[in-house]
Every structure is written in C-alpha cells, then in structure tokens.
Design an enzyme around this catalytic site. Structure first.
Site, short mmCIF file in Angstrom:
data_model
loop_
_atom_site.label_atom_id
_atom_site.label_comp_id
_atom_site.label_asym_id
_atom_site.label_seq_id
_atom_site.Cartn_x
_atom_site.Cartn_y
_atom_site.Cartn_z
N SER A 52 0.82 -1.21 0.00
CA SER A 52 0.00 0.00 0.00
C SER A 52 0.86 1.26 0.00
O SER A 52 2.01 1.26 0.46
CB SER A 52 -0.90 0.01 1.24
OG SER A 52 -1.69 -1.14 1.29
N1 SAH Z 1 -0.63 -4.87 4.05
C1 SAH Z 1 0.01 -5.21 2.79
C2 SAH Z 1 -0.87 -4.88 1.60
C3 SAH Z 1 -1.07 -6.07 0.78
S1 SAH Z 1 -2.28 -5.97 -0.49
C4 SAH Z 1 1.39 -4.57 2.71
O1 SAH Z 1 1.69 -3.71 3.53
O2 SAH Z 1 2.17 -4.97 1.82
C5 SAH Z 1 -3.53 -7.03 0.16
C6 SAH Z 1 -3.14 -8.45 0.46
O3 SAH Z 1 -4.34 -9.12 0.88
C7 SAH Z 1 -2.59 -9.25 -0.70
O4 SAH Z 1 -1.34 -9.74 -0.35
C8 SAH Z 1 -3.59 -10.39 -0.89
O5 SAH Z 1 -3.00 -11.62 -1.25
C9 SAH Z 1 -4.21 -10.47 0.49
N2 SAH Z 1 -5.53 -11.10 0.55
C10 SAH Z 1 -6.58 -10.96 -0.29
N3 SAH Z 1 -7.63 -11.69 0.14
C11 SAH Z 1 -7.22 -12.31 1.28
C12 SAH Z 1 -7.84 -13.20 2.20
N4 SAH Z 1 -9.11 -13.61 2.05
N5 SAH Z 1 -7.12 -13.63 3.26
C13 SAH Z 1 -5.84 -13.21 3.46
N6 SAH Z 1 -5.20 -12.39 2.62
C14 SAH Z 1 -5.87 -11.93 1.55
#
Ligand code: SAH
Length: 201
Positions: A52
């Site tokens: 993000s």
């Molecule tokens: N907080 C992260 C942002 C990652 S983007 C950072 O700082 O890098 C969102 C993430 O949510 C992705 O890695 C995606 O794989 C994950 N995601 C999507 N659906 C999900 C679910 N049902 N359970 C766990 N993770 C999930």
C-alpha cells in the site's frame, strides 16, 4: 516521506508518525523498485499484489486508534510492511495472508527486522484468526463488498475495524466500524483503491 506525505495530509498521531519513520519501507519492496520505495503510491509485489501507499498505511493505523497494550489483527499481510508498522504500535499483531509465498517472505523479513510481536498466518483472512481473538483493532488491507461477519465477531468490546468497502475496479470507501457491546456503528473515512479480498471458501 513522513513530512510531505503523512504529516502534511493530516496524520497527527505521534506514535503513528514515529512508527512510519522507524520501519525501513525499502526492505519490503521488490529489489528492482527499491529506488521508488518512499514514493507516494502503492507498488507491485509478488503474486500480482501491492504494498500500500505509505499515506494509506499511516491513515489506517491512525484510524485503528491502537494502544501499546492492544492485540491487533491484520487481514492481507502482503509484503509485511503494514504489519511492521502496526507492530510498532501494538503489543501483538496477527497478520493473515492467503498467498503462501507472500506469507513465507513476510515471516522471514519481519523476523530479520526484529518484529518479534508479529505472527504471519497463511489462511483465508476473511475468517479472521479465531484462536487469537478478541482483537482491539482489525485492519483489512483488501477491498470487500461487505464486512465479513467473523471479523466483527472477533472484535473486542470497544474495538475498531478498518476496511475498504466496495467493488474491485472502483473506488471503495474506507470504513471504520466500532463495536460497543452488541451494537456497531460505522463511518466513512474517505475514498481508496485496494486489491480485492478473495474468500477461499
Ligand atoms: N498490508 C500489505 C498490503 C497487501 S495488499 C502490505 O503492507 O504490503 C492485500 C493483500 O491481501 C494481498 O497480499 C492479498 O494476497 C491479500 N488477501 C486478499 N484476500 C485475502 C484473504 N481472504 N485472506 C488473506 N489475505 C488476503
């Protein structure tokens, strides 16, 4: 980054500002993009996901109103960056990630950087992590049409849940839900754009 992107846009919580300054974002960004690590936008990571935008991480952390004694759940560990920031604010962070390779990489990096109060769990985070509940704050870093019921159930009394609500490909509204006993109240904090929350059920 902290002065121009975080403070100037109105993030005021000094603990959040300190946490944002403390975590080395360049370590969480894929190597070819390291020179953009502190830029004002999200960046691609493995598995077609994103780390993000710094401001979004700060905004969500501030909205979650985290105290040093809080247990926090993050849904969507991705690179582990958000969890690292949350771990500077909370007593304990559980972060759930559905992609095995992202979960493994985040586990390794968070350990290397000394974030000993973070546990990365490879699972469907829309189910929360009931074994470690209740949580004083839940931060969901992927967009969903509705708030998954288990996340509300696992919120402590007085707890805050932060989630982008809306459809993929559209802007979503960043929402804060507060739980007071059996009552919940929600408010919209602004417009955002996140990758989708994918339920594996
Ligand atoms: N907080 C992260 C942002 C990652 S983007 C950072 O700082 O890098 C969102 C993430 O949510 C992705 O890695 C995606 O794989 C994950 N995601 C999507 N659906 C999900 C679910 N049902 N359970 C766990 N993770 C999930």
């Amino acid at each position: 980054m902290v002065d121009e992107q975080i403070k100037e846009r109105g993030v005021v919580d000094p603990r959040v500002i300190t946490a944002m300054a403390a975590v080395p974002r360049h370590r969480f960004v894929p190597e070819p993009l390291t020179n953009q690590a502190y830029a004002d936008h999200p960046l691609p990571i493995a598995a077609s996901q994103t780390i993000s935008q710094p401001y979004m991480v700060a905004l969500m952390a501030e909205a979650a109103e985290i105290s040093p004694s809080d247990h926090v759940l993050e849904v969507g560990a991705g690179s582990g960056y958000g969890a690292a920031v949350l771990s500077e604010l909370a007593a304990e962070v559980v972060t759930v990630e559905r992609h095995r390779n992202l979960a493994d990489a985040a586990t390794e990096l968070l350990a290397e950087l000394g974030h000993d109060n973070v546990t990365v769990v490879k699972a469907d985070g829309s189910l929360g992590c009931p074994s470690r509940a209740p949580y004083a704050a839940v931060v969901v870093t992927a967009a969903s049409e509705t708030i998954p019921a288990p996340l509300i159930e696992q919120l402590a009394d007085g707890g805050r849940l932060i989630i982008p609500l809306g459809s993929l490909g559209e802007v979503q509204h960043l929402t804060r839900l507060r739980r007071n006993g059996d009552q919940t109240s929600t408010e919209t904090l602004g417009w955002v754009r996140f990758v989708p929350l994918i339920e594996d059920r």
